[in-house]
Design a protein around this motif. Sequence first.
Motif, mmCIF file in Angstrom:
data_model
loop_
_atom_site.group_PDB
_atom_site.id
_atom_site.type_symbol
_atom_site.label_atom_id
_atom_site.label_comp_id
_atom_site.label_asym_id
_atom_site.label_seq_id
_atom_site.Cartn_x
_atom_site.Cartn_y
_atom_site.Cartn_z
ATOM 1 N N VAL A 1 0.823 -1.198 0.000
ATOM 2 C CA VAL A 1 0.000 0.000 0.000
ATOM 3 C C VAL A 1 0.866 1.261 0.000
ATOM 4 C CG1 VAL A 1 -1.764 1.275 1.274
ATOM 5 C CG2 VAL A 1 -1.872 -1.191 1.159
ATOM 6 N N LEU A 2 2.027 1.189 0.606
ATOM 7 C CA LEU A 2 2.895 2.358 0.634
ATOM 8 C C LEU A 2 3.429 2.700 -0.744
ATOM 9 C CD1 LEU A 2 4.716 1.748 3.996
ATOM 10 C CD2 LEU A 2 3.177 3.608 3.459
ATOM 11 N N VAL B 1 1.781 3.845 -2.879
ATOM 12 C CA VAL B 1 1.105 5.095 -3.202
ATOM 13 C C VAL B 1 2.107 6.243 -3.147
ATOM 14 C CG1 VAL B 1 -0.593 6.773 -2.358
ATOM 15 C CG2 VAL B 1 -1.137 4.338 -2.361
ATOM 16 N N LEU C 1 -1.727 7.913 9.377
ATOM 17 C CA LEU C 1 -0.958 7.373 8.246
ATOM 18 C C LEU C 1 -0.438 5.969 8.541
ATOM 19 C CD1 LEU C 1 1.076 10.428 6.877
ATOM 20 C CD2 LEU C 1 -1.102 9.494 6.079
ATOM 21 N N TYR D 1 -3.397 3.516 8.420
ATOM 22 C CA TYR D 1 -3.938 3.344 7.075
ATOM 23 C C TYR D 1 -2.954 2.643 6.139
ATOM 24 C CZ TYR D 1 -6.564 4.449 2.847
ATOM 25 O OH TYR D 1 -7.278 4.353 1.678
ATOM 26 N N TYR D 2 -1.714 3.125 6.103
ATOM 27 C CA TYR D 2 -0.766 2.604 5.120
ATOM 28 C C TYR D 2 0.075 1.441 5.623
ATOM 29 C CZ TYR D 2 -2.061 6.527 2.255
ATOM 30 O OH TYR D 2 -2.784 7.411 1.496
ATOM 31 N N ASN E 1 -2.897 -1.174 7.182
ATOM 32 C CA ASN E 1 -3.929 -1.426 6.168
ATOM 33 C C ASN E 1 -5.351 -1.399 6.722
ATOM 34 O OD1 ASN E 1 -2.105 -1.789 3.974
ATOM 35 N ND2 ASN E 1 -1.616 -3.801 4.810
ATOM 36 N N HIS F 1 -6.323 12.652 7.469
ATOM 37 C CA HIS F 1 -5.564 11.936 6.448
ATOM 38 C C HIS F 1 -5.095 12.908 5.363
ATOM 39 C CE1 HIS F 1 -5.173 9.534 2.717
ATOM 40 N NE2 HIS F 1 -4.463 8.759 3.528
#
Length: 70
Positions: A1-2, A4, A28, A31-32, A35, A56
């Motif tokens: 996911v990172l 991004v 962060l 979320y990243y 997950n 975010h």
Amino acid sequence: VLGVFGLGVVRAIGLIDKLDNDKYRVVLSMYYVSNLTFEQIAEDTHMSFRWIHKLHGRALKEFEKYMISS
């Protein structure tokens, strides 16, 4: 996911850890790195979904500053 951010996981975590705002780091990371969804983060932190979404966005802007300067 990172992906991004176009960064490796270790570098991204290091940059997240440099953020001055504790809430930005938490959002962060959750979320990243962990997950979690915004809904899960809101529930875990006892904050509203809307506030997590705003945090975010603000956190990403701050994160970008660290990316550019590093």
